[in-house]
Design a protein around this motif. Structure first.
Motif, PDB file in Angstrom:
ATOM      1  N   VAL A   1       0.003 -13.560  -2.867  1.00 34.14           N
ATOM      2  CA  VAL A   1       1.190 -12.720  -2.801  1.00 34.14           C
ATOM      3  C   VAL A   1       0.773 -11.284  -3.127  1.00 34.14           C
ATOM      4  CG1 VAL A   1       3.476 -12.323  -3.779  1.00 34.14           C
ATOM      5  CG2 VAL A   1       2.626 -14.648  -3.572  1.00 34.14           C
ATOM      6  N   PRO A   2       0.925 -10.362  -2.178  1.00 30.26           N
ATOM      7  CA  PRO A   2       0.533  -8.972  -2.461  1.00 30.26           C
ATOM      8  C   PRO A   2       1.392  -8.377  -3.579  1.00 30.26           C
ATOM      9  CG  PRO A   2       1.179  -9.244  -0.152  1.00 30.26           C
ATOM     10  CD  PRO A   2       1.448 -10.527  -0.839  1.00 30.26           C
ATOM     11  N   LEU A   3       0.773  -7.498  -4.351  1.00 32.90           N
ATOM     12  CA  LEU A   3       1.517  -6.848  -5.419  1.00 32.90           C
ATOM     13  C   LEU A   3       0.955  -5.463  -5.694  1.00 32.90           C
ATOM     14  CD1 LEU A   3      -0.003  -7.067  -8.555  1.00 32.90           C
ATOM     15  CD2 LEU A   3       0.156  -9.417  -7.818  1.00 32.90           C
ATOM     16  N   VAL A   4       1.770  -4.666  -6.354  1.00 31.92           N
ATOM     17  CA  VAL A   4       1.348  -3.364  -6.849  1.00 31.92           C
ATOM     18  C   VAL A   4       1.354  -3.465  -8.358  1.00 31.92           C
ATOM     19  CG1 VAL A   4       1.927  -0.918  -7.035  1.00 31.92           C
ATOM     20  CG2 VAL A   4       2.263  -2.112  -4.863  1.00 31.92           C
TER      21      VAL A   4
ATOM     22  N   ARG B   1       0.822  -1.217   0.000  1.00 35.33           N
ATOM     23  CA  ARG B   1       0.000   0.000   0.000  1.00 35.33           C
ATOM     24  C   ARG B   1       0.849   1.257   0.000  1.00 35.33           C
ATOM     25  NH1 ARG B   1      -4.427  -2.519   4.134  1.00 35.33           N
ATOM     26  NH2 ARG B   1      -5.649  -3.585   2.532  1.00 35.33           N
ATOM     27  N   LYS B   2       1.962   1.251   0.756  1.00 37.49           N
ATOM     28  CA  LYS B   2       2.854   2.416   0.789  1.00 37.49           C
ATOM     29  C   LYS B   2       3.525   2.646  -0.565  1.00 37.49           C
ATOM     30  CE  LYS B   2       5.296   3.741   4.227  1.00 37.49           C
ATOM     31  NZ  LYS B   2       6.233   3.900   5.340  1.00 37.49           N
ATOM     32  N   VAL B   3       3.973   1.570  -1.180  1.00 37.30           N
ATOM     33  CA  VAL B   3       4.618   1.680  -2.496  1.00 37.30           C
ATOM     34  C   VAL B   3       3.613   2.190  -3.531  1.00 37.30           C
ATOM     35  CG1 VAL B   3       5.650   0.358  -4.385  1.00 37.30           C
ATOM     36  CG2 VAL B   3       6.432  -0.009  -2.038  1.00 37.30           C
ATOM     37  N   ALA B   4       2.407   1.670  -3.496  1.00 43.21           N
ATOM     38  CA  ALA B   4       1.368   2.114  -4.442  1.00 43.21           C
ATOM     39  C   ALA B   4       1.081   3.601  -4.255  1.00 43.21           C
ATOM     40  CB  ALA B   4       0.096   1.293  -4.260  1.00 43.21           C
ATOM     41  N   ALA B   5       1.008   4.049  -3.008  1.00 40.83           N
ATOM     42  CA  ALA B   5       0.746   5.470  -2.740  1.00 40.83           C
ATOM     43  C   ALA B   5       1.878   6.342  -3.277  1.00 40.83           C
ATOM     44  CB  ALA B   5       0.552   5.695  -1.242  1.00 40.83           C
ATOM     45  N   ALA B   6       3.108   5.897  -3.107  1.00 39.33           N
ATOM     46  CA  ALA B   6       4.252   6.655  -3.608  1.00 39.33           C
ATOM     47  C   ALA B   6       4.256   6.712  -5.136  1.00 39.33           C
ATOM     48  CB  ALA B   6       5.553   6.041  -3.095  1.00 39.33           C
ATOM     49  N   ILE B   7       3.945   5.602  -5.778  1.00 38.25           N
ATOM     50  CA  ILE B   7       3.920   5.566  -7.241  1.00 38.25           C
ATOM     51  C   ILE B   7       2.814   6.460  -7.784  1.00 38.25           C
ATOM     52  CG2 ILE B   7       3.447   4.070  -9.230  1.00 38.25           C
ATOM     53  CD1 ILE B   7       4.943   1.838  -7.736  1.00 38.25           C
TER      54      ILE B   7
ATOM     55  N   THR C   1      -2.364   2.863 -10.972  1.00 37.25           N
ATOM     56  CA  THR C   1      -1.645   2.128  -9.936  1.00 37.25           C
ATOM     57  C   THR C   1      -2.618   1.630  -8.878  1.00 37.25           C
ATOM     58  OG1 THR C   1       0.316   3.474 -10.289  1.00 37.25           O
ATOM     59  CG2 THR C   1       0.194   2.281  -8.221  1.00 37.25           C
ATOM     60  N   VAL C   2      -2.505   0.333  -8.563  1.00 34.42           N
ATOM     61  CA  VAL C   2      -3.376  -0.263  -7.561  1.00 34.42           C
ATOM     62  C   VAL C   2      -2.582  -1.295  -6.749  1.00 34.42           C
ATOM     63  CG1 VAL C   2      -4.249  -2.027  -9.144  1.00 34.42           C
ATOM     64  CG2 VAL C   2      -5.600  -1.383  -7.167  1.00 34.42           C
TER      65      VAL C   2
END
Length: 139
Positions: A33-36, A10-16, A25-26
């Motif tokens: 396995v979680p992914l962005v 979630r943090k990486v997605a928000a940054a992207i 971006t989601v």
């Protein structure tokens, strides 16, 4: 799924999402396995990118794929693009929806190309063997 991986996704997605170079971006966190999932323009084409969390073999898989393309099967890159385009067209290219991912497609194609090359080699050896038998019979 570990909560820390979900939080990281979630943090990486928000940054992207804050970077205008990326689109759609989601964070997909309700899977094994979680992914962005995002997209980015590369060489004029929009390219889908999946950032996977909790997998340690991604770099090794990328190196293996590059080795297959560079030294074993140079035809793998265009063939993979064609198969992935076909899968996308048929709605079968999205792993999170039950489709095939890039690595699975690449592995299947490498197996197929190995099989075809082995068959071609066997045919050539068979022809050489037949030729040698004919030459031996002429003596």
């Amino acid at each position: 799924i570990k909560p820390d991986m979900i939080h990281a996704a979630r943090k990486v997605a928000a940054a992207i999402r804050r970077d205008p170079k990326f689109g759609n971006t989601v964070a997909i966190t309700r899977c094994r396995v979680p992914l962005v999932r995002t997209s980015c323009e590369i060489n004029g084409d929009m390219t889908g990118i999946d950032i996977v969390f909790g997998q340690k073999n991604g770099i090794a898989a990328a190196k293996w794929t590059e080795r297959m393309i560079e030294s074993v099967h140079p035809e793998l890159r265009p063939l993979t693009k064609c198969v992935k385009a076909l899968l996308k067209q048929k709605g079968l290219g999205d792993v999170s929806r039950g489709g095939l991912g890039s690595h699975a497609v690449t592995c299947a194609l490498v197996c197929y190309l190995n099989h075809v090359k082995r068959q071609m080699k066997d045919r050539e050896e068979g022809k050489r063997g037949e030729k040698e038998e004919k030459e031996d019979g002429e003596l």
